[in-house]
Design an enzyme around this catalytic site. Structure first.
Site, mmCIF file in Angstrom:
data_model
loop_
_atom_site.group_PDB
_atom_site.id
_atom_site.type_symbol
_atom_site.label_atom_id
_atom_site.label_comp_id
_atom_site.label_asym_id
_atom_site.label_seq_id
_atom_site.Cartn_x
_atom_site.Cartn_y
_atom_site.Cartn_z
ATOM 1 N N ASN A 8 -5.178 2.767 -13.162
ATOM 2 C CA ASN A 8 -4.227 1.786 -12.632
ATOM 3 C C ASN A 8 -2.818 2.353 -12.715
ATOM 4 O OD1 ASN A 8 -3.272 -0.853 -11.768
ATOM 5 N ND2 ASN A 8 -2.544 -1.110 -13.864
ATOM 6 N N ASP A 27 -3.966 -4.088 -18.537
ATOM 7 C CA ASP A 27 -2.951 -3.064 -18.853
ATOM 8 C C ASP A 27 -3.044 -2.592 -20.298
ATOM 9 O OD1 ASP A 27 -0.602 -4.989 -16.906
ATOM 10 O OD2 ASP A 27 -2.099 -3.525 -16.297
ATOM 11 N N HIS A 46 1.108 1.073 -13.087
ATOM 12 C CA HIS A 46 1.875 -0.130 -13.441
ATOM 13 C C HIS A 46 3.367 0.215 -13.447
ATOM 14 C CE1 HIS A 46 2.670 -4.081 -15.098
ATOM 15 N NE2 HIS A 46 3.482 -3.499 -15.969
ATOM 16 N N GLY A 93 0.785 -1.229 0.000
ATOM 17 C CA GLY A 93 0.000 0.000 0.000
ATOM 18 C C GLY A 93 0.818 1.280 0.000
ATOM 19 N N GLU A 131 6.247 6.074 -9.280
ATOM 20 C CA GLU A 131 4.823 5.714 -9.195
ATOM 21 C C GLU A 131 4.071 6.636 -8.245
ATOM 22 O OE1 GLU A 131 3.930 1.502 -8.624
ATOM 23 O OE2 GLU A 131 6.015 1.077 -9.118
ATOM 24 N N LEU A 168 -3.904 -6.866 -7.478
ATOM 25 C CA LEU A 168 -3.479 -7.968 -8.355
ATOM 26 C C LEU A 168 -4.639 -8.854 -8.779
ATOM 27 C CD1 LEU A 168 -0.068 -8.933 -6.748
ATOM 28 C CD2 LEU A 168 -0.621 -7.215 -8.472
HETATM 29 N N1 LIG Z 1 -9.749 -5.468 -16.005
HETATM 30 C C1 LIG Z 1 -8.541 -5.086 -15.549
HETATM 31 N N2 LIG Z 1 -8.169 -5.417 -14.304
HETATM 32 C C2 LIG Z 1 -6.941 -5.030 -13.857
HETATM 33 C C3 LIG Z 1 -6.070 -4.288 -14.675
HETATM 34 C C4 LIG Z 1 -6.507 -3.942 -15.980
HETATM 35 O O1 LIG Z 1 -5.776 -3.271 -16.747
HETATM 36 N N3 LIG Z 1 -7.737 -4.353 -16.375
HETATM 37 N N4 LIG Z 1 -4.796 -3.941 -14.221
HETATM 38 C C5 LIG Z 1 -4.340 -4.788 -13.147
HETATM 39 C C6 LIG Z 1 -3.083 -4.459 -12.506
HETATM 40 N N5 LIG Z 1 -2.045 -5.273 -13.080
HETATM 41 C C7 LIG Z 1 -1.024 -4.559 -13.606
HETATM 42 O O2 LIG Z 1 -0.998 -3.314 -13.521
HETATM 43 C C8 LIG Z 1 -2.029 -6.694 -13.041
HETATM 44 C C9 LIG Z 1 -2.566 -7.345 -11.949
HETATM 45 C C10 LIG Z 1 -2.521 -8.749 -11.897
HETATM 46 C C11 LIG Z 1 -1.949 -9.468 -12.923
HETATM 47 C C12 LIG Z 1 -1.908 -10.954 -12.838
HETATM 48 O O3 LIG Z 1 -1.385 -11.633 -13.706
HETATM 49 N N6 LIG Z 1 -2.471 -11.484 -11.744
HETATM 50 C C13 LIG Z 1 -2.424 -12.959 -11.516
HETATM 51 C C14 LIG Z 1 -2.779 -13.299 -10.087
HETATM 52 C C15 LIG Z 1 -1.764 -12.656 -9.141
HETATM 53 C C16 LIG Z 1 -2.092 -13.068 -7.701
HETATM 54 O O4 LIG Z 1 -3.291 -13.155 -7.372
HETATM 55 O O5 LIG Z 1 -1.120 -13.306 -6.966
HETATM 56 C C17 LIG Z 1 -3.472 -13.612 -12.408
HETATM 57 O O6 LIG Z 1 -4.552 -12.970 -12.611
HETATM 58 O O7 LIG Z 1 -3.210 -14.744 -12.796
HETATM 59 C C18 LIG Z 1 -1.414 -8.808 -14.011
HETATM 60 C C19 LIG Z 1 -1.455 -7.418 -14.081
HETATM 61 C C20 LIG Z 1 -5.371 -4.858 -12.057
HETATM 62 N N7 LIG Z 1 -6.565 -5.353 -12.589
HETATM 63 N N1 LIG Z 2 0.511 -4.931 -12.440
HETATM 64 C C1 LIG Z 2 0.202 -4.443 -11.141
HETATM 65 C C2 LIG Z 2 1.464 -4.165 -10.388
HETATM 66 O O1 LIG Z 2 2.482 -4.795 -10.597
HETATM 67 N N2 LIG Z 2 1.369 -3.192 -9.482
HETATM 68 C C3 LIG Z 2 2.523 -2.828 -8.697
HETATM 69 O O2 LIG Z 2 2.473 -3.437 -7.419
HETATM 70 C C4 LIG Z 2 3.221 -2.600 -6.523
HETATM 71 C C5 LIG Z 2 2.355 -2.343 -5.322
HETATM 72 O O3 LIG Z 2 3.094 -1.634 -4.382
HETATM 73 P P1 LIG Z 2 2.323 -0.915 -3.156
HETATM 74 O O4 LIG Z 2 1.362 -1.946 -2.590
HETATM 75 O O5 LIG Z 2 3.431 -0.533 -2.223
HETATM 76 O O6 LIG Z 2 1.584 0.272 -3.734
HETATM 77 C C6 LIG Z 2 3.517 -1.298 -7.272
HETATM 78 O O7 LIG Z 2 4.833 -1.293 -7.769
HETATM 79 C C7 LIG Z 2 2.532 -1.341 -8.406
HETATM 80 O O8 LIG Z 2 2.954 -0.646 -9.563
#
Ligand SMILES: Nc1nc2c(c(=O)[nH]1)N[C@@H](CN(C=O)c1ccc(C(=O)N[C@@H](CCC(=O)O)C(=O)O)cc1)CN2
Ligand SMILES: NCC(=O)N[C@@H]1O[C@H](COP(=O)([O-])[O-])[C@@H](O)[C@H]1O
Length: 207
Positions: free
Chosen positions: A108, A151, A110, A13, A180, A91
């Site tokens: 979001n 993304d 990233h 967070g 970020e 995530l």
């Molecule tokens: N509909 C959308 N949902 C989310 C987006 C988005 O663009 N459209 N962005 C993500 C954030 N993200 C990257 O910025 C991201 C989050 C999670 C994953 C991923 O592969 N997650 C795994 C599970 C991970 C876990 O639970 O430990 C998975 O789904 O298999 C990739 C990119 C947030 N949501």
């Molecule tokens: N694709 C999603 C992803 O990778 N998000 C990344 O998770 C971290 C969360 O840190 P935080 O909990 O300290 O904010 C951050 O680096 C954010 O960009």
């Protein structure tokens, strides 16, 4: 304009903290109405509670169907009269119904320069590991609107970071996090001030 913000997290967070700090310093005019985590032990929930912000654990795995989960999530957002949803290290994949209802009202952050090193499987430290493994000379961070893809939504702000020496993924993560924290607050500020104009994939920042 003050926005009612919902922040979705999964971990530490620190991005959430940057929004909390910006609000408390009056850099942002908005209010965080709720923090939602899909991980019960996310430290971000502790951060929220320390600042008197409603913080709940809500995960799709506790619901019998995605529809039930979507219904609950939508209910929470409507009850809190949310104007903007911020994914700050969240995530989970935001379900389609939420995306439709909050079209262009979900952003979001990233930790790479999208479209590089993003999408399914790219999250947290593994983004930086892949960046170093590939040997790119520039990485950075991106904020974007969230759509049905992962993304793939229109990009709002990107800031680069040069990789000029041998560093660990952990050190790189720290340097990218600093970026970020800055661009996420900037993004929310632009939305507060209604300075973003979305034209297809393009996001124009009005003066
Ligand atoms: N509909 C959308 N949902 C989310 C987006 C988005 O663009 N459209 N962005 C993500 C954030 N993200 C990257 O910025 C991201 C989050 C999670 C994953 C991923 O592969 N997650 C795994 C599970 C991970 C876990 O639970 O430990 C998975 O789904 O298999 C990739 C990119 C947030 N949501
Ligand atoms: N694709 C999603 C992803 O990778 N998000 C990344 O998770 C971290 C969360 O840190 P935080 O909990 O300290 O904010 C951050 O680096 C954010 O960009």
């Amino acid at each position: 304009m003050s926005l009612n913000i919902a922040v979705m997290i999964s971990g530490s967070g620190s991005n959430l903290q940057s929004i909390i700090d910006a609000i408390e310093k009056n850099i942002l005019k908005s209010e965080i109405k709720i923090v939602i985590s899909n991980m019960e032990k996310a430290y971000g929930l502790v951060r929220a509670k320390k600042h008197g912000i409603d913080a709940v654990y809500l995960s799709k795995k506790d619901y019998s169907s995605l529809k039930e989960y979507e219904k609950e999530l939508l209910e929470v957002f409507k009850n809190k009269k949310i104007d903007l949803i911020v994914l700050a290290g969240y995530l989970g994949i935001v379900p389609e119904e939420i995306i439709k209802y909050y079209k262009n009202k979900i952003v979001n952050i990233h930790p790479s320069l999208i479209p590089s090193f993003c999408g399914k499987g790219f999250y947290g430290i593994n983004v930086h590991e892949k960046v170093l493994e590939y040997g790119v000379k520039v990485t950075g961070a991106t904020t974007h609107f969230v759509d049905e893809g992962v993304d793939t939504g229109p990009i709002i702000i990107q800031e680069p970071l040069k990789i000029e020496e041998e560093i660990t993924a952990e050190e790189l993560q720290k340097r990218v996090l600093d970026i970020e924290h800055k661009i996420l607050v900037e993004t929310i500020r632009l939305i507060e001030d209604k300075r973003l104009e979305i034209n297809g994939r393009k996001v124009l920042i009005r003066r």
